[in-house]
Write a protein that holds these residues in place. Structure first.
Motif, PDB file in Angstrom:
ATOM      1  N   ALA A  79     -23.091 -36.293-114.911  1.00  0.00           N
ATOM      2  CA  ALA A  79     -23.463 -36.036-116.316  1.00  0.00           C
ATOM      3  C   ALA A  79     -23.093 -34.599-116.698  1.00  0.00           C
ATOM      4  O   ALA A  79     -22.597 -34.341-117.807  1.00  0.00           O
ATOM      5  N   LYS A  80     -23.290 -33.670-115.779  1.00  0.00           N
ATOM      6  CA  LYS A  80     -22.941 -32.261-116.063  1.00  0.00           C
ATOM      7  C   LYS A  80     -21.429 -32.117-116.231  1.00  0.00           C
ATOM      8  O   LYS A  80     -20.944 -31.397-117.110  1.00  0.00           O
ATOM      9  N   ILE A  81     -20.683 -32.828-115.394  1.00  0.00           N
ATOM     10  CA  ILE A  81     -19.215 -32.745-115.504  1.00  0.00           C
ATOM     11  C   ILE A  81     -18.758 -33.307-116.842  1.00  0.00           C
ATOM     12  O   ILE A  81     -17.865 -32.744-117.488  1.00  0.00           O
ATOM     13  N   GLU A  82     -19.411 -34.379-117.271  1.00  0.00           N
ATOM     14  CA  GLU A  82     -19.095 -34.951-118.590  1.00  0.00           C
ATOM     15  C   GLU A  82     -19.311 -33.887-119.683  1.00  0.00           C
ATOM     16  O   GLU A  82     -18.462 -33.713-120.569  1.00  0.00           O
ATOM     17  N   ASP A  83     -20.431 -33.161-119.593  1.00  0.00           N
ATOM     18  CA  ASP A  83     -20.712 -32.087-120.576  1.00  0.00           C
ATOM     19  C   ASP A  83     -19.599 -31.035-120.558  1.00  0.00           C
ATOM     20  O   ASP A  83     -19.123 -30.595-121.597  1.00  0.00           O
ATOM     21  N   LEU A  84     -19.219 -30.642-119.342  1.00  0.00           N
ATOM     22  CA  LEU A  84     -18.181 -29.600-119.220  1.00  0.00           C
ATOM     23  C   LEU A  84     -16.834 -30.116-119.736  1.00  0.00           C
ATOM     24  O   LEU A  84     -16.076 -29.384-120.369  1.00  0.00           O
ATOM     25  N   ASN A  85     -16.563 -31.403-119.483  1.00  0.00           N
ATOM     26  CA  ASN A  85     -15.324 -32.010-120.000  1.00  0.00           C
ATOM     27  C   ASN A  85     -15.285 -31.918-121.525  1.00  0.00           C
ATOM     28  O   ASN A  85     -14.230 -31.671-122.123  1.00  0.00           O
ATOM     29  N   ASN A  86     -16.464 -32.125-122.141  1.00  0.00           N
ATOM     30  CA  ASN A  86     -16.526 -32.174-123.606  1.00  0.00           C
ATOM     31  C   ASN A  86     -16.691 -30.808-124.259  1.00  0.00           C
ATOM     32  O   ASN A  86     -16.668 -30.695-125.480  1.00  0.00           O
ATOM     33  N   ASP A  87     -16.899 -29.786-123.443  1.00  0.00           N
ATOM     34  CA  ASP A  87     -17.119 -28.437-123.986  1.00  0.00           C
ATOM     35  C   ASP A  87     -15.753 -27.779-124.258  1.00  0.00           C
ATOM     36  O   ASP A  87     -15.019 -27.434-123.331  1.00  0.00           O
ATOM     37  N   ASN A  88     -15.470 -27.599-125.535  1.00  0.00           N
ATOM     38  CA  ASN A  88     -14.157 -27.070-125.922  1.00  0.00           C
ATOM     39  C   ASN A  88     -13.892 -25.647-125.465  1.00  0.00           C
ATOM     40  O   ASN A  88     -12.754 -25.190-125.428  1.00  0.00           O
ATOM     41  N   ASN A  89     -14.977 -24.921-125.127  1.00  0.00           N
ATOM     42  CA  ASN A  89     -14.811 -23.535-124.685  1.00  0.00           C
ATOM     43  C   ASN A  89     -14.572 -23.400-123.188  1.00  0.00           C
ATOM     44  O   ASN A  89     -14.430 -22.298-122.680  1.00  0.00           O
ATOM     45  N   ILE A  90     -14.577 -24.521-122.491  1.00  0.00           N
ATOM     46  CA  ILE A  90     -14.311 -24.479-121.040  1.00  0.00           C
ATOM     47  C   ILE A  90     -12.884 -24.990-120.803  1.00  0.00           C
ATOM     48  O   ILE A  90     -12.526 -26.073-121.250  1.00  0.00           O
ATOM     49  N   ASP A  91     -12.100 -24.184-120.080  1.00  0.00           N
ATOM     50  CA  ASP A  91     -10.705 -24.577-119.802  1.00  0.00           C
ATOM     51  C   ASP A  91     -10.542 -25.211-118.440  1.00  0.00           C
ATOM     52  O   ASP A  91      -9.716 -26.099-118.257  1.00  0.00           O
ATOM     53  N   GLY A  92     -11.296 -24.699-117.464  1.00  0.00           N
ATOM     54  CA  GLY A  92     -11.132 -25.183-116.098  1.00  0.00           C
ATOM     55  C   GLY A  92     -12.479 -25.500-115.482  1.00  0.00           C
ATOM     56  O   GLY A  92     -13.463 -24.794-115.733  1.00  0.00           O
ATOM     57  N   ILE A  93     -12.512 -26.563-114.665  1.00  0.00           N
ATOM     58  CA  ILE A  93     -13.752 -26.944-113.976  1.00  0.00           C
ATOM     59  C   ILE A  93     -13.445 -27.043-112.488  1.00  0.00           C
ATOM     60  O   ILE A  93     -12.475 -27.705-112.092  1.00  0.00           O
ATOM     61  N   LEU A  94     -14.254 -26.377-111.682  1.00  0.00           N
ATOM     62  CA  LEU A  94     -14.118 -26.602-110.239  1.00  0.00           C
ATOM     63  C   LEU A  94     -15.477 -26.947-109.660  1.00  0.00           C
ATOM     64  O   LEU A  94     -16.492 -26.396-110.075  1.00  0.00           O
ATOM     65  N   VAL A  95     -15.478 -27.890-108.747  1.00  0.00           N
ATOM     66  CA  VAL A  95     -16.702 -28.248-108.035  1.00  0.00           C
ATOM     67  C   VAL A  95     -16.494 -27.817-106.590  1.00  0.00           C
ATOM     68  O   VAL A  95     -15.558 -28.280-105.925  1.00  0.00           O
ATOM     69  N   GLN A  96     -17.326 -26.881-106.145  1.00  0.00           N
ATOM     70  CA  GLN A  96     -17.141 -26.362-104.790  1.00  0.00           C
ATOM     71  C   GLN A  96     -17.470 -27.457-103.760  1.00  0.00           C
ATOM     72  O   GLN A  96     -18.530 -28.062-103.806  1.00  0.00           O
ATOM     73  N   LEU A  97     -16.545 -27.690-102.856  1.00  0.00           N
ATOM     74  CA  LEU A  97     -16.751 -28.676-101.793  1.00  0.00           C
ATOM     75  C   LEU A  97     -17.146 -27.942-100.512  1.00  0.00           C
ATOM     76  O   LEU A  97     -16.830 -26.771-100.380  1.00  0.00           O
ATOM     77  N   PRO A  98     -17.826 -28.570 -99.574  1.00  0.00           N
ATOM     78  CA  PRO A  98     -18.253 -29.971 -99.570  1.00  0.00           C
ATOM     79  C   PRO A  98     -19.513 -30.183-100.402  1.00  0.00           C
ATOM     80  O   PRO A  98     -20.240 -29.233-100.682  1.00  0.00           O
TER      81      PRO A  98
END
Ligand code: NAD
Length: 292
Positions: A79-98
Motif C-alpha cells: 500500500a505504501k509503494i502504491e502511494d509512492l507510485n502515485n506521488d508526483n513529487n517522487i521520482d525514484g523508489i528503492l526498497v532496501q533488501l533483504p
C-alpha cells in the motif's frame, strides 16, 4: 598496478549530478526526489540506506526515508509503494533488501512503477536491459560500468568472468559486459556455486568480477598476470580488534591478487561507492524521463 579508487570515480559522477541539480534549481524547478523504504533494523541495511540518503543531500536531491517495523505485513508495504507510485513529487523508489520472511520480495519489486524503478530490479527493467533498451541498470553493475568508463579500461573482445549469478549483481553484470556497448563487447563466462574447476576459468580471465559473498575467495593463483579485478563482495567478518567488532571484507585476497592484477578495486572504497553513484544517476534519469 592501478587502484580502481571508488572515491575518485564516484566523486566525478557526483560532481556532474550536483552541477545538473544546481541548474534545475536555477531554472526554478524542483530537484530529483528519491524515496527509500527500510523495513526492520538490520545493521547493514541501516548503513546502506543512511549513505544513500546522505549522498542525496550532498548532491542536492530531495530524499524521503520511509521506515517500517520488521513485523510489517506485505499488504502494508504494498500500500505504501502504491502511494509512492502515485506521488508526483517522487521520482525514484528503492526498497532496501533483504525483506523479512513474511514479505515476498518479488511482489514488492513488481509493485514499483517501472518509471520509478531506480534499483532496476523490476521484471520490465530487466527485460529492457536484456533487449538493450533504455532502462534503469541495477546500481552495482552500473557502478562497475561507470568505473570502467572513468578509468578508460578497454573491454572490447576481452574475456570477462563474472562469479555470482544474482539478480542484483552477477546476472545483470554479465548482460552488460556482453552487450554491444563502448565498455562492453566482452566474451563473458558466468560462474556460480555449481561451476567446476573455477580456478581454471578465472585464470583465463582478462576481467574478473567477484560477486559471491565469500571473503578472500579469489586468491593470487586464480588470477592471470595483468587481469582487471572488480571486488564486489561485502561481508562483515568478526574482529575484536576493530572498533565496531567487525571488519568489511571483499571476495578478493587483495594483498596477493594486487601483485598480479593490472587494476583492482579495493574493499572498502571501491565498488560500494560506485553503487551509490549508479543509484544517484538512475534517480536523475528517472526525474528527466518523467519531465518529458
Ligand atoms: P547472492 O548470495 O545472491 O549470490 C551469490 C552468488 O555467488 C550466487 O549466484 C552463487 O551461486 C555464487 N557463489 C557462491 N559461492 C560460490 C562459489 N564457491 N563459487 C562460485 N560461485 C559461488 O549474493 P549477491 O547479492 O549477488 O552479493 C554478492 C556479494 O556482493 C555479497 O558479499 C554482497 O554483500 C555484495 N554486494 C555488494 C554490493 C556493493 O555495492 N559493493 C552490492 C550488492 C552486493
Amino acid at each position: 598496478m592501478l587502484v580502481l579508487d571508488g572515491k575518485i570515480a564516484s566523486k566525478a559522477v557526483k560532481e556532474t549530478l550536483t552541477e545538473a541539480t544546481k541548474e534545475l534549481i536555477e531554472l526554478g524547478k524542483r530537484p530529483p526526489h528519491l524515496a527509500a523504504v527500510l523495513v526492520g533494523s538490520d545493521g547493514a541495511s541501516e548503513t546502506y540506506v543512511a549513505s544513500k540518503v546522505r549522498t542525496c543531500e550532498e548532491i542536492g536531491f530531495q530524499s524521503t526515508l520511509v521506515r517500517f517495523e520488521d513485523t510489517t505485513t506485505e499488504e502494508e508495504l504494498l500500500a505504501k509503494i502504491e502511494d509512492l507510485n502515485n506521488d508526483n513529487n517522487i521520482d525514484g523508489i528503492l526498497v532496501q533488501l533483504p525483506l523479512p520472511k513474511q514479505i515476498s520480495e518479488q511482489k514488492v519489486i513488481s509493485k514499483i512503477n517501472p518509471d520509478k524503478d531506480v534499483d532496476g530490479f523490476h521484471p520490465i527493467s530487466v527485460g529492457r536491459l536484456v533487449q538493450g533498451m533504455e532502462t534503469f541498470i541495477p546500481a552495482t553493475p552500473y557502478g562497475i560500468m561507470l568505473m570502467l568508463e572513468h578509468f578508460k579500461l578497454s573491454t572490447k573482445g576481452r574475456h570477462a568472468v563474472v562469479i555470482g549469478r544474482s539478480n542484483i549483481v552477477g546476472r545483470p553484470m554479465s548482460i552488460l559486459l556482453s552487450s554491444n556497448l563502448l565498455y562492453g563487447n566482452c566474451t563473458v563466462t558466468i560462474c556460480h556455486s555449481h561451476t567446476p574447476n573455477l580456478a581454471d576459468i578465472t585464470r583465463s580471465a582478462d576481467i574478473i568480477v567477484a560477486a559471491l559473498g565469500r571473503p578472500g575467495f579469489i586468491k593470487e593463483d586464480m588470477v592471470k598476470e595483468g587481469a582487471i579485478v572488480f571486488d564486489v563482495g561485502i561481508t562483515r567478518v568478526d574482529d575484536t580488534t576493530a572498533a565496531k567488532g567487525y571488519r568489511i571484507k571483499g571476495d578478493v585476497e587483495y594483498a596477493g591478487v594486487s601483485k598480479k592484477a593490472s587494476a583492482i578495486s579495493p574493499v572498502p572504497g571501491g565498488v560500494g561507492l560506485m553503487t551509490i553513484a549508479g543509484l544517484m544517476k538512475n534517480t536523475m534519469d528517472a526525474y528527466n524521463r518523467r519531465q518529458k
